[in-house]
Design a protein around this motif. Sequence first.
Motif, PDB file in Angstrom:
ATOM      1  N   TRP A  76     -23.933   9.452 -40.567  1.00  0.00           N
ATOM      2  CA  TRP A  76     -25.208   8.913 -40.072  1.00  0.00           C
ATOM      3  C   TRP A  76     -26.324   9.940 -40.320  1.00  0.00           C
ATOM      4  N   TYR A  77     -25.999  11.192 -40.099  1.00  0.00           N
ATOM      5  CA  TYR A  77     -26.972  12.278 -40.299  1.00  0.00           C
ATOM      6  C   TYR A  77     -27.453  12.305 -41.756  1.00  0.00           C
TER       7      TYR A  77
ATOM      8  N   ALA B  21     -28.681  16.931 -35.295  1.00  0.00           N
ATOM      9  CA  ALA B  21     -28.788  17.626 -36.583  1.00  0.00           C
ATOM     10  C   ALA B  21     -29.923  17.034 -37.416  1.00  0.00           C
ATOM     11  N   SER B  22     -30.051  15.724 -37.369  1.00  0.00           N
ATOM     12  CA  SER B  22     -31.104  15.058 -38.130  1.00  0.00           C
ATOM     13  C   SER B  22     -32.483  15.487 -37.638  1.00  0.00           C
TER      14      SER B  22
ATOM     15  N   LEU C 201     -19.923  14.684 -29.861  1.00  0.00           N
ATOM     16  CA  LEU C 201     -19.912  14.469 -31.312  1.00  0.00           C
ATOM     17  C   LEU C 201     -20.819  13.303 -31.721  1.00  0.00           C
TER      18      LEU C 201
ATOM     19  N   ASP D 146     -29.525   9.345 -42.485  1.00  0.00           N
ATOM     20  CA  ASP D 146     -30.840   9.403 -41.839  1.00  0.00           C
ATOM     21  C   ASP D 146     -31.798  10.291 -42.635  1.00  0.00           C
ATOM     22  N   ILE D 147     -31.324  11.451 -43.060  1.00  0.00           N
ATOM     23  CA  ILE D 147     -32.250  12.317 -43.818  1.00  0.00           C
ATOM     24  C   ILE D 147     -32.490  11.774 -45.226  1.00  0.00           C
TER      25      ILE D 147
ATOM     26  N   THR E 169     -33.108  19.010 -38.928  1.00  0.00           N
ATOM     27  CA  THR E 169     -33.423  19.053 -40.368  1.00  0.00           C
ATOM     28  C   THR E 169     -34.826  18.516 -40.634  1.00  0.00           C
ATOM     29  N   ASN E 170     -35.158  17.420 -39.975  1.00  0.00           N
ATOM     30  CA  ASN E 170     -36.481  16.831 -40.206  1.00  0.00           C
ATOM     31  C   ASN E 170     -37.605  17.745 -39.710  1.00  0.00           C
TER      32      ASN E 170
ATOM     33  N   SER F  47     -20.589  10.522 -37.388  1.00  0.00           N
ATOM     34  CA  SER F  47     -21.836  11.101 -36.891  1.00  0.00           C
ATOM     35  C   SER F  47     -22.531  11.879 -38.025  1.00  0.00           C
TER      36      SER F  47
ATOM     37  N   VAL G 117     -27.787   6.370 -27.863  1.00  0.00           N
ATOM     38  CA  VAL G 117     -28.183   7.398 -28.840  1.00  0.00           C
ATOM     39  C   VAL G 117     -28.630   6.768 -30.166  1.00  0.00           C
ATOM     40  N   TYR G 118     -27.912   5.734 -30.578  1.00  0.00           N
ATOM     41  CA  TYR G 118     -28.226   5.105 -31.871  1.00  0.00           C
ATOM     42  C   TYR G 118     -28.986   3.789 -31.709  1.00  0.00           C
TER      43      TYR G 118
ATOM     44  N   PHE H   1     -16.682  12.330 -35.425  1.00  0.00           N
ATOM     45  CA  PHE H   1     -17.533  13.403 -35.950  1.00  0.00           C
ATOM     46  C   PHE H   1     -17.953  13.101 -37.395  1.00  0.00           C
TER      47      PHE H   1
ATOM     48  N   LEU I  75     -31.805  18.920 -47.403  1.00  0.00           N
ATOM     49  CA  LEU I  75     -30.892  19.838 -46.702  1.00  0.00           C
ATOM     50  C   LEU I  75     -31.260  21.288 -46.982  1.00  0.00           C
TER      51      LEU I  75
ATOM     52  N   VAL J 206     -23.577  12.555 -30.330  1.00  0.00           N
ATOM     53  CA  VAL J 206     -24.958  13.054 -30.271  1.00  0.00           C
ATOM     54  C   VAL J 206     -25.236  14.047 -31.416  1.00  0.00           C
ATOM     55  N   ALA J 207     -24.166  14.623 -31.974  1.00  0.00           N
ATOM     56  CA  ALA J 207     -24.343  15.683 -32.988  1.00  0.00           C
ATOM     57  C   ALA J 207     -25.182  15.234 -34.178  1.00  0.00           C
ATOM     58  N   GLY J 208     -24.900  14.042 -34.696  1.00  0.00           N
ATOM     59  CA  GLY J 208     -25.610  13.549 -35.878  1.00  0.00           C
ATOM     60  C   GLY J 208     -27.117  13.456 -35.655  1.00  0.00           C
ATOM     61  N   PRO J 209     -27.544  12.711 -34.628  1.00  0.00           N
ATOM     62  CA  PRO J 209     -28.991  12.608 -34.366  1.00  0.00           C
ATOM     63  C   PRO J 209     -29.641  13.963 -34.073  1.00  0.00           C
TER      64      PRO J 209
END
Lengths: 214, 270
Positions: free
Chosen positions: B75-76, A29-30, A22, B79-80, A33-34, B72, B14-15, B69, A176, A24-27
């Motif tokens: 953060w997503y 997904a980012s 979880l 970030d965008i 999207t990018n 996360s 990761v971050y 989650f 998005l 790792v999920a955010g980066p």
Amino acid sequence: MKPEEKKQGVRQLLVAVVAMVLIVAGPLASSYTNRKYQNPGKSIKLEAVVLPGWAKLADIQDRDVKPRVQKADFSMEARYAKGDDVIDLYIYGYTSNQGGKEIINHENTAYDRKLWVKAKQGQYHVKGGSAEGITVNEVLVSNGKTERLIHYFYSVGGDFVHSPYKVKSKEILLKLFSQDLDSRLYVISTNAKNGIPAAREVLINLEHVLIAGK
Amino acid sequence: MRYFLAALLVMVVVYHETFFSLVWVWSHSGTFQYGFLIIPLVVYLVWKRREPLKETRITCSVPGLVLVFGLSLLWYAADIGGVQVVKHFSVIVMIPALVITCLGVKAFRVLIFPMAYLLFAIPAGESLVYPLQMITADFVYEALKLTSIPVFREGQLLHIPAGTFEVAEACSGIRFLMATFILSILYVSLTYRSTKKRVIFLAFSLIVPVIANGIRAFLIVLGGHLISMEAAKSADHVIFGWQFFGVIMFLMFWIGARWRDDLEKADDTK
């Protein structure tokens, strides 16, 4: 190790592994999207704003009134005059919102902080006649000799907003859904020698035109 | 504990870019330089709680995963959208979320104070600068009127016969206010047991820096009026820097210590 302890240990391991996934999920997904969102990078040509009854001057000679805005993808400036009244208009546009090349950035200011000191700030709602009005950020600045009234606001995807938070949230939604980013900063200013209400009345002339042309 | 440390390591790797930008803000913004103190203090506060932590049964929490989650995803979105402060918030809050997930709610309860203290690592609060500037300008203006020094105010500009003073962003006192408040939270946790005393001291830690900053600004303007503008400028940089605030902070803590609770009986880990 007792079976119960072993079971507990396995459970802890599993939860930790899921947590790592979880995390790792955010980066991930980012990154997706990018990649999907292709910055069009197209050059947007802004049409000149016509202010009926006002003369559009060739250029703004007085650079002190220029906002401090960095790395805009496109921009325009115009000065309008009618009698003693003068309105300066600056528009800066961005097709990106990352890495300093973005509209909401602490480096971007509606006036040069080295030359002007903020005396008052607030918001003002401009009624739009038949159209919906807009709320603008209002700042009164002084350089010790003269005072200027500045109105500034943004448009994202064609919608006028005054809050930087709304700009950001609208930009996130546009990205998005992989839509083109077109964020603009409008800075309109005039001399406030006759006080704030009089200066407002001058600026509103141009704001009505912008609202109508939305 | 090793699973928690492994997850924490993964999170930091990761971050890492967000953590680097956090450190960049601490080092480049005078307002948030205290950020460098937060991590060692949190480590100290956790270490102080090592005994109760050992006594706590370490479990894992599946609901904690929802929190991880959610952060996360936050953060997503940040970030965008290119929103640095929300990215900082997400990674910092992810640490307590991992404590809940990998060590359990009971362990989190033991560590709740250091985990809450960790939030001060997030560089936020610059929106207070303008209101604080205005409060300082109000204070100086009223004080000048009391001393019968002729003054004309224009927002943050104060015109006196000797010259013009601007209550600039650096004069807002935000650095002092935040540093005092953050240290006061640590101070009350280590000094008092009574909630009432803690609340009173924390209220003072918010009021005293604002008043002290107003006095500082007033004395600078007074120096400009009585001596010279040059003297006022040098006083600003030489006398009334952190030394002035250091004395105020020392006095606050010294006076506050008069009502300290018995530390032997006090158990700030609870």
